[in-house]
Write a protein that holds these residues in place. Structure first.
Motif, mmCIF file in Angstrom:
data_model
loop_
_atom_site.group_PDB
_atom_site.id
_atom_site.type_symbol
_atom_site.label_atom_id
_atom_site.label_comp_id
_atom_site.label_asym_id
_atom_site.label_seq_id
_atom_site.Cartn_x
_atom_site.Cartn_y
_atom_site.Cartn_z
ATOM 1 N N SER A 12 0.846 -1.211 0.000
ATOM 2 C CA SER A 12 0.000 0.000 0.000
ATOM 3 C C SER A 12 0.873 1.250 0.000
ATOM 4 O O SER A 12 0.602 2.215 -0.726
ATOM 5 N N LEU A 13 1.927 1.215 0.802
ATOM 6 C CA LEU A 13 2.834 2.366 0.855
ATOM 7 C C LEU A 13 3.481 2.600 -0.520
ATOM 8 O O LEU A 13 3.539 3.733 -1.013
ATOM 9 N N VAL A 14 3.945 1.513 -1.122
ATOM 10 C CA VAL A 14 4.618 1.601 -2.424
ATOM 11 C C VAL A 14 3.677 2.222 -3.462
ATOM 12 O O VAL A 14 4.065 3.115 -4.227
ATOM 13 N N GLU A 15 2.430 1.783 -3.467
ATOM 14 C CA GLU A 15 1.504 2.270 -4.488
ATOM 15 C C GLU A 15 1.090 3.716 -4.221
ATOM 16 O O GLU A 15 1.043 4.539 -5.136
ATOM 17 N N SER A 16 0.834 4.037 -2.947
ATOM 18 C CA SER A 16 0.345 5.394 -2.662
ATOM 19 C C SER A 16 1.452 6.433 -2.820
ATOM 20 O O SER A 16 1.170 7.604 -3.025
ATOM 21 N N SER A 17 2.709 6.005 -2.730
ATOM 22 C CA SER A 17 3.783 7.004 -2.829
ATOM 23 C C SER A 17 4.445 7.022 -4.201
ATOM 24 O O SER A 17 5.460 7.688 -4.383
ATOM 25 N N ARG A 18 3.871 6.326 -5.187
ATOM 26 C CA ARG A 18 4.585 6.209 -6.462
ATOM 27 C C ARG A 18 4.871 7.564 -7.110
ATOM 28 O O ARG A 18 5.990 7.830 -7.532
ATOM 29 N N SER A 19 3.896 8.446 -7.164
ATOM 30 C CA SER A 19 4.113 9.694 -7.906
ATOM 31 C C SER A 19 5.233 10.526 -7.282
ATOM 32 O O SER A 19 6.041 11.124 -7.994
ATOM 33 N N SER A 20 5.335 10.554 -5.952
ATOM 34 C CA SER A 20 6.427 11.329 -5.356
ATOM 35 C C SER A 20 7.732 10.534 -5.346
ATOM 36 O O SER A 20 8.815 11.089 -5.567
ATOM 37 N N ALA A 21 7.643 9.203 -5.137
ATOM 38 C CA ALA A 21 8.862 8.389 -5.000
ATOM 39 C C ALA A 21 9.696 8.390 -6.275
ATOM 40 O O ALA A 21 10.923 8.357 -6.219
ATOM 41 N N ILE A 22 9.037 8.436 -7.429
ATOM 42 C CA ILE A 22 9.824 8.305 -8.663
ATOM 43 C C ILE A 22 10.527 9.605 -9.045
ATOM 44 O O ILE A 22 11.249 9.664 -10.026
ATOM 45 N N THR A 23 10.323 10.658 -8.256
ATOM 46 C CA THR A 23 11.115 11.874 -8.480
ATOM 47 C C THR A 23 12.350 11.877 -7.578
ATOM 48 O O THR A 23 13.168 12.782 -7.634
ATOM 49 N N ASP A 24 12.474 10.847 -6.729
ATOM 50 C CA ASP A 24 13.594 10.776 -5.776
ATOM 51 C C ASP A 24 14.311 9.450 -6.009
ATOM 52 O O ASP A 24 14.033 8.446 -5.369
ATOM 53 N N VAL A 25 15.223 9.454 -6.991
ATOM 54 C CA VAL A 25 15.834 8.210 -7.476
ATOM 55 C C VAL A 25 17.356 8.268 -7.378
ATOM 56 O O VAL A 25 17.961 9.242 -7.815
ATOM 57 N N ASP A 26 17.964 7.242 -6.791
ATOM 58 C CA ASP A 26 19.424 7.095 -6.777
ATOM 59 C C ASP A 26 19.801 5.887 -7.633
ATOM 60 O O ASP A 26 18.936 5.117 -8.034
ATOM 61 N N THR A 27 21.110 5.694 -7.847
ATOM 62 C CA THR A 27 21.547 4.490 -8.558
ATOM 63 C C THR A 27 22.484 3.679 -7.666
ATOM 64 O O THR A 27 23.079 4.203 -6.728
ATOM 65 N N LYS A 28 22.606 2.368 -7.992
ATOM 66 C CA LYS A 28 23.431 1.464 -7.174
ATOM 67 C C LYS A 28 24.574 0.886 -8.007
ATOM 68 O O LYS A 28 25.530 1.580 -8.293
ATOM 69 N N SER A 29 24.455 -0.405 -8.424
ATOM 70 C CA SER A 29 25.600 -1.068 -9.065
ATOM 71 C C SER A 29 25.940 -0.508 -10.444
ATOM 72 O O SER A 29 27.058 -0.643 -10.926
ATOM 73 N N SER A 30 24.967 0.135 -11.119
ATOM 74 C CA SER A 30 25.235 0.764 -12.408
ATOM 75 C C SER A 30 24.193 1.868 -12.572
ATOM 76 O O SER A 30 23.255 1.965 -11.786
ATOM 77 N N GLU A 31 24.349 2.675 -13.619
ATOM 78 C CA GLU A 31 23.406 3.789 -13.803
ATOM 79 C C GLU A 31 21.982 3.317 -14.085
ATOM 80 O O GLU A 31 21.028 4.085 -13.955
ATOM 81 N N THR A 32 21.831 2.048 -14.492
ATOM 82 C CA THR A 32 20.490 1.526 -14.764
ATOM 83 C C THR A 32 19.898 0.803 -13.555
ATOM 84 O O THR A 32 18.756 0.373 -13.595
ATOM 85 N N ASP A 33 20.682 0.654 -12.502
ATOM 86 C CA ASP A 33 20.234 -0.042 -11.281
ATOM 87 C C ASP A 33 19.715 1.022 -10.311
ATOM 88 O O ASP A 33 20.477 1.642 -9.592
ATOM 89 N N VAL A 34 18.391 1.233 -10.313
ATOM 90 C CA VAL A 34 17.834 2.373 -9.582
ATOM 91 C C VAL A 34 17.259 1.969 -8.227
ATOM 92 O O VAL A 34 16.859 0.819 -8.019
ATOM 93 N N VAL A 35 17.216 2.944 -7.317
ATOM 94 C CA VAL A 35 16.525 2.758 -6.042
ATOM 95 C C VAL A 35 15.731 4.034 -5.782
ATOM 96 O O VAL A 35 16.259 5.135 -5.884
ATOM 97 N N THR A 36 14.444 3.885 -5.486
ATOM 98 C CA THR A 36 13.593 5.055 -5.250
ATOM 99 C C THR A 36 13.396 5.246 -3.746
ATOM 100 O O THR A 36 13.703 4.360 -2.936
ATOM 101 N N ALA A 37 12.830 6.405 -3.402
ATOM 102 C CA ALA A 37 12.496 6.658 -1.998
ATOM 103 C C ALA A 37 11.545 5.579 -1.482
ATOM 104 O O ALA A 37 11.584 5.211 -0.301
ATOM 105 N N ALA A 38 10.703 5.048 -2.350
ATOM 106 C CA ALA A 38 9.725 4.039 -1.908
ATOM 107 C C ALA A 38 10.395 2.712 -1.556
ATOM 108 O O ALA A 38 9.938 2.004 -0.649
ATOM 109 N N ASP A 39 11.483 2.330 -2.268
ATOM 110 C CA ASP A 39 12.209 1.101 -1.905
ATOM 111 C C ASP A 39 12.661 1.204 -0.453
ATOM 112 O O ASP A 39 12.507 0.272 0.341
#
Ligand code: IPD
Ligand code: CA
Ligand code: CA
Length: 270
Positions: free
Chosen positions: A21-48
């Protein structure tokens, strides 16, 4: 066998649903807050990160003292004692899909004892679907019991797979999969390992193989597949020629043929 697994399953479903529920309700804001991990295509959002925190907090209330292994925060303590429960959490499996709004992503929560999954829940935020399994008790999609397909020919089988994030590794993985393509009905790459394993359980594909997953990617989904009747090969010592890191789930009628084909295309050494 039975009561303990079902208790663990209830907890897994409760916390995975709340995180979903948290993941779904926060999608619109979470996807504006994105970092990367092992490569530039390996993303992590605020929701993760927020979803894993929620799962850890709720497990601490419902199952105090039990260790948690999660993708974003790692292992919470020295690990479980022999015979003890360890929780294994992927707060969003399929984060790239989440970022794009492609609905194949899930919260995955499993309970393992001595490294073996005994209960697991995979919850899809976009649809609310809940995939569950408890060892020895079966597997379900919502309240429907799951059964793998009756496939008995690899050349007529629909097979799914996935790729690692690092380009040089995925090039080798793709070469092995290219070798398989002419020997199966077709290949799918949907982007969430936990759900790819659940899809084997439902008979939506006949077999799945991927190389290089982490424990949180497969801990719940592999149990769902196994309890639905799949032959599941989890990462191990590799003496079977399939590599230490391969996970494979197949309908029983094609398992031997699939394993042989994977060896022949060099899947175990990618
Ligand atoms: C990934 C997905 C993907 C698989 C990758 C995983 P993430 O997990 O399960 O399908 O191919 O190997 O890392 O990064 O979305 O949690
Ligand atoms: Ca994952
Ligand atoms: Ca993840």
């Amino acid at each position: 066998m039975g009561a303990q697994e079902l208790d663990l399953l209830r907890v897994a479903v409760t916390v995975a649903r709340e995180a979903s529920s948290l993941v779904e309700s926060s999608r619109s804001s979470a996807i504006t807050d994105v970092d990367t991990k092992s490569s530039e295509t390996d993303v992590v959002t605020a929701a993760d990160k927020a979803a894993e925190r929620l799962v850890r907090d709720r497990l601490a209330e419902l199952r105090p003292g039990e260790p948690v292994l999660g993708e974003e925060e790692g292992e919470s303590s020295a690990g479980a004692p022999a015979g003890g429960v360890c929780w294994v959490v992927d707060p969003i499996d399929g984060t790239v899909n989440y970022l794009y709004g492609y609905p194949w992503y899930a919260v995955s929560v499993a309970a393992q004892v001595d490294g073996v999954s005994v209960a697991g829940a995979v919850v899809e935020p976009a649809s609310g679907r809940v995939w569950t399994a408890a060892r020895g008790e079966g597997a379900w999609l919502d309240d429907r019991p799951l059964r793998v397909s009756g496939a008995d020919r690899l050349d007529l089988s629909l097979v799914s797979t996935g790729f690692a994030y690092r380009p040089e590794r995925r090039r080798r993985q793709a070469a092995a999969i290219a070798g398989l393509l002419g020997r199966v009905r077709d290949i799918r790459r949907a982007g969430a390992a936990s759900l790819d394993l659940c899809a084997v359980a439902a008979g939506w594909v006949d077999a799945y193989a991927e190389h290089g997953l982490s424990r949180w990617d497969w801990a719940a989904g592999a149990l769902v597949a196994e309890e639905a009747g799949a032959i599941v090969r989890v990462p191990g010592d590799g003496s079977d020629g399939l590599g230490a890191e391969a996970i494979i789930a197949s309908a029983p009628g094609v398992a031997d043929e699939f394993h042989t084909a994977l060896r022949e295309v060099g899947f175990g050494v990618v």
